[in-house]
Design a protein around this motif. Sequence first.
Motif, PDB file in Angstrom:
ATOM      1  N   ARG A  60      15.612   0.817   3.598  1.00 14.22           N
ATOM      2  CA  ARG A  60      14.467   1.670   4.779  1.00 14.22           C
ATOM      3  C   ARG A  60      12.700   1.729   4.167  1.00 14.22           C
ATOM      4  N   LEU A  61      12.554   2.338   2.926  1.00 12.97           N
ATOM      5  CA  LEU A  61      11.506   2.276   2.285  1.00 12.97           C
ATOM      6  C   LEU A  61      10.577   1.735   2.829  1.00 12.97           C
ATOM      7  N   ALA A  62      11.135   0.344   2.155  1.00 15.94           N
ATOM      8  CA  ALA A  62      10.855  -1.589   1.883  1.00 15.94           C
ATOM      9  C   ALA A  62      10.162  -1.707   3.666  1.00 15.94           C
ATOM     10  N   ARG A  63      10.890  -1.215   4.503  1.00 20.09           N
ATOM     11  CA  ARG A  63      10.641  -1.480   6.010  1.00 20.09           C
ATOM     12  C   ARG A  63       8.618  -0.648   6.174  1.00 20.09           C
ATOM     13  N   CYS A  64       8.304   0.637   5.373  1.00 21.06           N
ATOM     14  CA  CYS A  64       7.677   0.790   5.356  1.00 21.06           C
ATOM     15  C   CYS A  64       6.314   0.431   5.071  1.00 21.06           C
ATOM     16  N   ILE A  65       6.476  -0.551   4.462  1.00 12.66           N
ATOM     17  CA  ILE A  65       5.466  -0.894   3.058  1.00 12.66           C
ATOM     18  C   ILE A  65       5.121  -2.414   3.779  1.00 12.66           C
ATOM     19  N   GLU A  66       3.252  -2.931   4.116  1.00 12.77           N
ATOM     20  CA  GLU A  66       3.174  -3.769   4.530  1.00 12.77           C
ATOM     21  C   GLU A  66       3.078  -4.413   2.689  1.00 12.77           C
ATOM     22  N   ASP A  67       3.600  -5.914   3.017  1.00 18.84           N
ATOM     23  CA  ASP A  67       3.385  -6.581   2.059  1.00 18.84           C
ATOM     24  C   ASP A  67       2.452  -7.685   2.011  1.00 18.84           C
ATOM     25  N   PRO A  68       1.001  -7.523   1.545  1.00 21.45           N
ATOM     26  CA  PRO A  68       0.024  -8.949   0.872  1.00 21.45           C
ATOM     27  C   PRO A  68       0.675  -9.781   0.663  1.00 21.45           C
ATOM     28  N   ARG A  69       1.718 -10.154  -0.057  1.00 15.69           N
ATOM     29  CA  ARG A  69       1.647 -11.550  -0.816  1.00 15.69           C
ATOM     30  C   ARG A  69       1.892 -12.695  -0.191  1.00 15.69           C
ATOM     31  N   ALA A  70       1.614 -13.674  -0.591  1.00 11.67           N
ATOM     32  CA  ALA A  70       2.382 -14.997   0.215  1.00 11.67           C
ATOM     33  C   ALA A  70       3.782 -14.759   0.997  1.00 11.67           C
ATOM     34  N   PRO A  71       4.413 -15.180   1.558  1.00 14.99           N
ATOM     35  CA  PRO A  71       6.042 -15.633   1.471  1.00 14.99           C
ATOM     36  C   PRO A  71       6.519 -16.151   0.907  1.00 14.99           C
ATOM     37  N   GLU A  72       5.632 -17.826   0.313  1.00 16.69           N
ATOM     38  CA  GLU A  72       6.182 -18.754  -0.351  1.00 16.69           C
ATOM     39  C   GLU A  72       5.743 -18.520  -1.534  1.00 16.69           C
ATOM     40  N   ARG A  73       4.728 -17.155  -1.765  1.00 11.84           N
ATOM     41  CA  ARG A  73       5.248 -17.150  -2.964  1.00 11.84           C
ATOM     42  C   ARG A  73       5.615 -16.287  -4.045  1.00 11.84           C
ATOM     43  N   VAL A  74       6.897 -15.544  -3.337  1.00  6.90           N
ATOM     44  CA  VAL A  74       7.527 -13.947  -3.046  1.00  6.90           C
ATOM     45  C   VAL A  74       8.267 -14.646  -4.475  1.00  6.90           C
ATOM     46  N   ARG A  75       8.810 -14.115  -5.701  1.00  2.00           N
ATOM     47  CA  ARG A  75       9.740 -13.695  -6.544  1.00  2.00           C
ATOM     48  C   ARG A  75      10.889 -13.072  -6.299  1.00  2.00           C
ATOM     49  N   HIS A  76      10.061 -11.788  -6.145  1.00  2.00           N
ATOM     50  CA  HIS A  76      10.458 -10.722  -6.090  1.00  2.00           C
ATOM     51  C   HIS A  76      10.556  -9.814  -4.992  1.00  2.00           C
ATOM     52  N   SER A  77      11.344  -9.473  -3.596  1.00  2.00           N
ATOM     53  CA  SER A  77      11.079  -8.738  -2.422  1.00  2.00           C
ATOM     54  C   SER A  77      10.791  -7.032  -2.893  1.00  2.00           C
ATOM     55  N   LEU A  78      10.635  -6.453  -1.729  1.00  2.00           N
ATOM     56  CA  LEU A  78       9.903  -5.082  -2.300  1.00  2.00           C
ATOM     57  C   LEU A  78      11.138  -4.534  -1.894  1.00  2.00           C
ATOM     58  N   ALA A  79      11.983  -5.143  -1.606  1.00  2.64           N
ATOM     59  CA  ALA A  79      13.029  -4.406  -1.333  1.00  2.64           C
ATOM     60  C   ALA A  79      13.735  -3.877  -3.022  1.00  2.64           C
ATOM     61  N   GLU A  80      14.204  -5.040  -3.271  1.00  2.00           N
ATOM     62  CA  GLU A  80      14.865  -5.685  -4.674  1.00  2.00           C
ATOM     63  C   GLU A  80      14.095  -4.795  -6.038  1.00  2.00           C
ATOM     64  N   MET A  81      12.840  -4.650  -6.055  1.00  2.00           N
ATOM     65  CA  MET A  81      11.715  -3.408  -6.829  1.00  2.00           C
ATOM     66  C   MET A  81      12.491  -2.439  -6.133  1.00  2.00           C
ATOM     67  N   ILE A  82      12.482  -1.931  -5.625  1.00  4.14           N
ATOM     68  CA  ILE A  82      12.744  -0.363  -5.182  1.00  4.14           C
ATOM     69  C   ILE A  82      14.047   0.074  -5.202  1.00  4.14           C
ATOM     70  N   ARG A  83      15.129  -0.935  -4.824  1.00  4.23           N
ATOM     71  CA  ARG A  83      16.520  -0.847  -5.605  1.00  4.23           C
ATOM     72  C   ARG A  83      16.978  -0.987  -7.018  1.00  4.23           C
ATOM     73  N   PHE A  84      16.311  -1.957  -7.797  1.00  6.38           N
ATOM     74  CA  PHE A  84      15.879  -2.166  -9.050  1.00  6.38           C
ATOM     75  C   PHE A  84      15.235  -0.917  -9.515  1.00  6.38           C
ATOM     76  N   ARG A  85      14.550   0.183  -9.286  1.00  6.49           N
ATOM     77  CA  ARG A  85      13.638   1.471  -9.808  1.00  6.49           C
ATOM     78  C   ARG A  85      14.712   2.224  -9.757  1.00  6.49           C
ATOM     79  N   ALA A  86      15.040   2.737  -7.980  1.00  7.26           N
ATOM     80  CA  ALA A  86      16.281   3.586  -8.050  1.00  7.26           C
ATOM     81  C   ALA A  86      17.365   3.772  -8.724  1.00  7.26           C
ATOM     82  N   LEU A  87      17.602   2.349  -9.468  1.00  7.13           N
ATOM     83  CA  LEU A  87      19.169   2.478  -9.735  1.00  7.13           C
ATOM     84  C   LEU A  87      18.663   2.737 -11.207  1.00  7.13           C
ATOM     85  N   MET A  88      17.573   2.402 -11.703  1.00  6.03           N
ATOM     86  CA  MET A  88      17.267   2.894 -13.342  1.00  6.03           C
ATOM     87  C   MET A  88      17.044   3.893 -13.641  1.00  6.03           C
TER      88      MET A  88
END
Length: 446
Positions: free
Chosen positions: A49-77
């Motif tokens: 839900r939160l990740a869909r609200c953010i525009e990701d400026p990164r080149a898709p082919e170079r993304v190693r960590h999606s926005l949703a993954e990072m938000i999920r990691f941080r919330a669980l931490m």
Amino acid sequence: MTEDAPFLPGLSSVSGKPVHVAFDGGRVTSDAGVLVLAEIERKLSVADRLARCIEDPRAPERVRHSLAEMIRFRALMIAAGYEDANDCDALRGDPAFKMAVGRLPETAAELCSQPTMSRLENLPTATALKRMMAAMVDLFCASFAQVPRRIVLDIDDTEDRVHGCQQLSLFHAHYDSRCFLPIHIYEATTGKPVAVVLRPGKTPDGAEVAFVLRHVVRAIRSRWPAVDILVRGDSHYARPEAMSWLERNRVGYIFGLGGNQVLLGKVRHLAEDAAVGRIAGEMAKARRYAEFRYAAKTWHVQRQVIARVEASAQGCDSRFIVTNLKGTPRWLYEEVYCARGQAENLIKAHKLHLASDRTSCSKATANQFRLLIHTAAYWLLHTLRRLAPKTSFWRDAQFDTLRLALIKVAARVTEKITRIKVSLPTSYPYKESLARFTTHALALPP
């Protein structure tokens, strides 16, 4: 024990046998309980839900960590007690967190590092943050299986001391500190968070209170047009702009009201009567209640005011509330208004147990984003607690108790060809509780 494994020297022997402690136990985690929280997060879809609200400026082919993954990691931490982004470096290879985010514990790449997480915190714009706050209100509405007939919104603010010359930080004389005063709004019956808004370290004025309530109420009413809403707050939320808007939009309110000479004059006879009653042996604290119409100079209309006068050994104390509800003065004060004190416990859970006052970024947008991630962690632990039976002691447990008992669980993780094995301690004292919570988490509706 391998020869090059670090060990703890000098431990005392036990019954004549030497004790050897070495770090050679294999791939072990101390936070196996985050796997249960991960199941809750998948059902709530907080990160998505939160990740869909953010525009990701990164080149898709170079993304190693999606926005949703990072938000999920941080919330669980945060839910597990790691409130700083610096902890990403130590936990990025932890097998439980990798599995919770959706990666294999051994063969998959590690999770994001602290610099990557810091860049995420500074990525959302003001527009994205507004969308994310609306998404959190949408999550609140979606968390109900049925549309409630009535909800009670408790609004309050809390001191958040700053860590330097940050945007929005101001000196507040009451707290004797430079701080933020973020506004927290919770649904009182369930304890669910509705909105957390970062704001300057000063008392909110009428326009600001009306602005926050207008956006929250409209977001809720867009999902539930017919729901009855009651807003409760202390005296500095009794602003004429806010009360006028709530009255026009069929929203109930009950706010504290600061005393003045006019109000005290209206209840002087009650104070005398209560004092006489106490002296006559009525009770140690004699109370009297009154109801009357009153209009301050800044109000355009008269409003209903409830007075509570108490005489005790310490003297006479008069308190006032203003409301548009109907009922007896005693019931409105004791049963409706005083119940808002529970909001302080909810704020404590958010601020103390989840360390949401770690708003140390220089940019206000980054600190608002942090508050949203801490609120996501609040949702995870709050949902976990509500999975317990109503008669269970877990139902009233504080977040730090849930964390120590159910999240901080040691486990050995082994990735095999066809499955992943998580071996929990045989001596773990809450086996049945953890199994029950896991079963209920899997049964949550998506």
